[in-house]
Design a protein around this motif. Structure first.
Motif, short mmCIF file in Angstrom:
data_model
loop_
_atom_site.label_atom_id
_atom_site.label_comp_id
_atom_site.label_asym_id
_atom_site.label_seq_id
_atom_site.Cartn_x
_atom_site.Cartn_y
_atom_site.Cartn_z
N SER A 110 -34.80 14.70 -70.63
CA SER A 110 -34.66 15.95 -69.90
C SER A 110 -34.69 15.63 -68.40
O SER A 110 -34.70 14.47 -68.00
CB SER A 110 -35.81 16.86 -70.31
OG SER A 110 -35.75 18.04 -69.57
N THR A 126 -33.57 -0.94 -59.23
CA THR A 126 -34.23 -0.38 -58.04
C THR A 126 -34.40 1.13 -58.16
O THR A 126 -34.92 1.77 -57.26
CB THR A 126 -33.40 -0.68 -56.76
OG1 THR A 126 -32.12 -0.03 -56.91
CG2 THR A 126 -33.21 -2.16 -56.53
N GLY A 127 -33.94 1.70 -59.28
CA GLY A 127 -33.89 3.16 -59.41
C GLY A 127 -35.13 3.75 -60.08
O GLY A 127 -36.11 3.05 -60.38
N THR A 128 -35.04 5.03 -60.36
CA THR A 128 -36.19 5.81 -60.84
C THR A 128 -36.73 5.29 -62.16
O THR A 128 -37.94 5.11 -62.32
CB THR A 128 -35.80 7.29 -61.00
OG1 THR A 128 -35.10 7.70 -59.84
CG2 THR A 128 -37.01 8.17 -61.20
N PHE A 161 -35.93 14.90 -64.68
CA PHE A 161 -37.07 14.08 -64.29
C PHE A 161 -38.07 14.88 -63.42
O PHE A 161 -37.66 15.61 -62.51
CB PHE A 161 -36.63 12.88 -63.44
CG PHE A 161 -35.67 11.92 -64.09
CD1 PHE A 161 -35.36 12.00 -65.45
CD2 PHE A 161 -35.07 10.93 -63.34
CE1 PHE A 161 -34.48 11.11 -66.04
CE2 PHE A 161 -34.18 10.04 -63.92
CZ PHE A 161 -33.88 10.12 -65.26
N ASP A 179 -22.76 -5.17 -59.87
CA ASP A 179 -22.11 -3.96 -59.36
C ASP A 179 -21.06 -3.53 -60.38
O ASP A 179 -20.16 -4.30 -60.71
CB ASP A 179 -21.44 -4.26 -58.01
CG ASP A 179 -20.85 -3.01 -57.36
OD1 ASP A 179 -20.75 -1.96 -58.04
OD2 ASP A 179 -20.50 -3.09 -56.18
N TRP A 180 -21.21 -2.32 -60.92
CA TRP A 180 -20.23 -1.84 -61.90
C TRP A 180 -18.82 -1.93 -61.32
O TRP A 180 -17.86 -2.17 -62.07
CB TRP A 180 -20.54 -0.39 -62.28
CG TRP A 180 -21.67 -0.24 -63.24
CD1 TRP A 180 -22.89 0.30 -63.00
CD2 TRP A 180 -21.66 -0.64 -64.62
NE1 TRP A 180 -23.66 0.26 -64.14
CE2 TRP A 180 -22.93 -0.31 -65.15
CE3 TRP A 180 -20.72 -1.26 -65.45
CZ2 TRP A 180 -23.27 -0.56 -66.47
CZ3 TRP A 180 -21.07 -1.51 -66.77
CH2 TRP A 180 -22.32 -1.17 -67.26
N ASN A 212 -37.73 14.41 -59.65
CA ASN A 212 -36.81 15.19 -58.82
C ASN A 212 -37.58 16.07 -57.83
O ASN A 212 -36.99 16.61 -56.90
CB ASN A 212 -35.94 16.11 -59.68
CG ASN A 212 -35.00 15.34 -60.59
OD1 ASN A 212 -34.84 14.15 -60.44
ND2 ASN A 212 -34.39 16.04 -61.54
N LEU A 268 -29.35 4.61 -70.90
CA LEU A 268 -29.94 5.82 -70.32
C LEU A 268 -28.87 6.90 -70.27
O LEU A 268 -27.88 6.77 -69.55
CB LEU A 268 -30.46 5.55 -68.90
CG LEU A 268 -31.02 6.78 -68.18
CD1 LEU A 268 -32.27 7.31 -68.88
CD2 LEU A 268 -31.32 6.49 -66.72
N GLY A 269 -29.07 7.95 -71.05
CA GLY A 269 -28.17 9.10 -71.01
C GLY A 269 -28.92 10.29 -70.45
O GLY A 269 -29.78 10.14 -69.57
N THR A 297 -29.23 -5.46 -59.15
CA THR A 297 -28.96 -4.54 -58.04
C THR A 297 -27.66 -4.95 -57.36
O THR A 297 -27.23 -6.10 -57.49
CB THR A 297 -30.12 -4.58 -57.01
OG1 THR A 297 -29.79 -3.75 -55.91
CG2 THR A 297 -30.37 -5.98 -56.49
N ARG A 298 -27.08 -3.99 -56.62
CA ARG A 298 -25.92 -4.35 -55.79
C ARG A 298 -26.38 -4.98 -54.49
O ARG A 298 -25.59 -5.55 -53.75
CB ARG A 298 -25.10 -3.10 -55.45
CG ARG A 298 -24.39 -2.48 -56.61
CD ARG A 298 -23.91 -1.10 -56.25
NE ARG A 298 -25.05 -0.23 -55.91
CZ ARG A 298 -24.95 1.01 -55.49
NH1 ARG A 298 -23.76 1.55 -55.32
NH2 ARG A 298 -26.02 1.73 -55.22
N GLN A 299 -27.67 -4.85 -54.20
CA GLN A 299 -28.18 -5.30 -52.91
C GLN A 299 -28.51 -6.79 -52.94
O GLN A 299 -28.61 -7.38 -54.01
CB GLN A 299 -29.44 -4.51 -52.55
CG GLN A 299 -29.24 -3.01 -52.57
CD GLN A 299 -30.57 -2.28 -52.47
OE1 GLN A 299 -31.31 -2.47 -51.51
NE2 GLN A 299 -30.89 -1.49 -53.47
N GLY A 349 -29.75 -0.99 -62.68
CA GLY A 349 -30.42 0.12 -61.97
C GLY A 349 -31.88 -0.17 -61.74
O GLY A 349 -32.72 0.73 -61.71
#
Ligand SMILES: NC(=O)c1ccc[n+]([C@@H]2O[C@H](COP(=O)([O-])OP(=O)(O)OC[C@H]3O[C@@H](n4cnc5c(N)ncnc54)[C@H](OP(=O)(O)O)[C@@H]3O)[C@@H](O)[C@H]2O)c1
Length: 284
Positions: free
Chosen positions: A125, A10-12, A127, A43-44, A130, A93-94, A32-34, A8
């Protein structure tokens, strides 16, 4: 030197974990998948990408497959392969809204703590990110932020603080081997949030309280699968009953500095924070 695989990336949170580890001189392998230069393909949904991504890795920042209600069948073989290849530590990350359980996303907690020798489960909690315009688009109607949280409060947390805790959990000499509930410094209602964005960011912004059913219909109308839309709207309803009305000292305890306040986040984000509001645009 063994690397840290960041899923993840590329993510937050993953992008911030990658940047932070790099700043500290820790070898990182962002995934990344990209097709991106400098990233490993992962890729999962494609098992063939898992083993190559793990070669020479000693620790993993694990962002589970997004939007998958039962991720354990994908994550369990990955963890076994990781340990087989010498991975010693996983930081998962949960979410504060999801405790350990026997099924669903909460089932990953047990997998991580039983399969991997050294582990941490981060349970942040909601983010602060968001509330950037891009993320808010899904929750915005006629310029208003919709929620089914009523007057319920959430101790929103900055993704940078999550990344700081993740960095410590990934690199500390002594493994944390625990769950961390991560929050910002104060619990805020969506009315409070709209007020702070209006005063300090790209406002004016208004919060419109709706029912969970109405919110689920709104999400589904934006293309979200109906069952996932209902699940997300249900989490809002839980907030309305006080499920997220708590503040923890974990960020400060682990990193040595207090978490960022929502006001400081909004001031830092400036115009990027706020709704896609007709009123915002016409007020300029
Ligand atoms: N938003 C919140 O308030 C909040 C609060 C608590 C917990 N969380 C948790 O945070 C996690 C991330 O949520 P987010 O919305 O902020 O997403 P995000 O991290 O911004 O983006 C998702 C990341 O996952 C990667 N990804 C997606 N599908 C993948 C796949 N099949 N295989 C490999 N990588 C994949 C994407 O990478 P590519 O597209 O580059 O492949 C992207 O980097 C979720 O598990 C969520 O439960 C969120």
């Amino acid at each position: 030197m063994p690397e840290i695989l960041v899923i993840g990336a590329t993510g937050t949170t993953g992008s911030r974990v990658t940047a932070l580890l790099r700043e500290e001189g820790v070898p990182v392998r962002p995934a990344t998948r990209q097709d991106l230069a400098g990233y490993v393909r992962f890729d999962w949904a494609n098992r063939e990408t898992h083993a190559p991504a793990l070669s020479g890795v000693r620790a993993v920042y694990l962002v589970a497959p997004i939007g998958v209600a039962e991720p354990a069948p994908l994550v369990e073989p990955f963890l076994h392969e990781a340990v087989r290849q010498g991975v010693e530590r996983v930081v998962l990350l949960g979410s504060s809204a999801v405790p350990e359980s026997t099924s669903g996303v909460g089932a990953l907690h047990r997998l991580v703590r039983t399969i991997v020798p050294e582990w941490t489960v981060l349970r942040p909690s909601w983010f602060m990110q968001n509330f950037t315009r891009e993320s808010l688009a899904l929750r915005t109607r006629d310029g208003d932020i919709l929620s089914a949280t009523g007057k319920g409060r959430v101790a929103f947390v900055d993704a940078a603080d999550i990344a700081s805790v993740a960095g410590r959990a990934l690199t500390a000499e002594t493994p944390h081997n625990t769950e961390h509930i991560l929050t910002g410094p104060e619990a805020l209602s969506y009315d409070d949030v709209a007020g702070i964005i209006t005063r300090h960011g790209g406002g004016p912004v208004h919060h419109r309280a709706v029912t969970a059913e109405e919110l689920a219909r709104h999400f589904a109308g934006h293309g979200m699968p109906p069952d996932f839309a209902a699940l997300l709207a249900g989490l809002d309803a839980d907030i309305g009953t006080g499920s997220e009305d708590r503040v923890t000292d974990t960020v400060e305890r682990v990193t040595g500095r207090p978490p960022r306040s929502f006001q400081a986040f909004v001031e830092g984000a400036g115009d990027a924070c706020g709704s896609l509001s007709r009123r915002s645009r016409t007020s300029r």
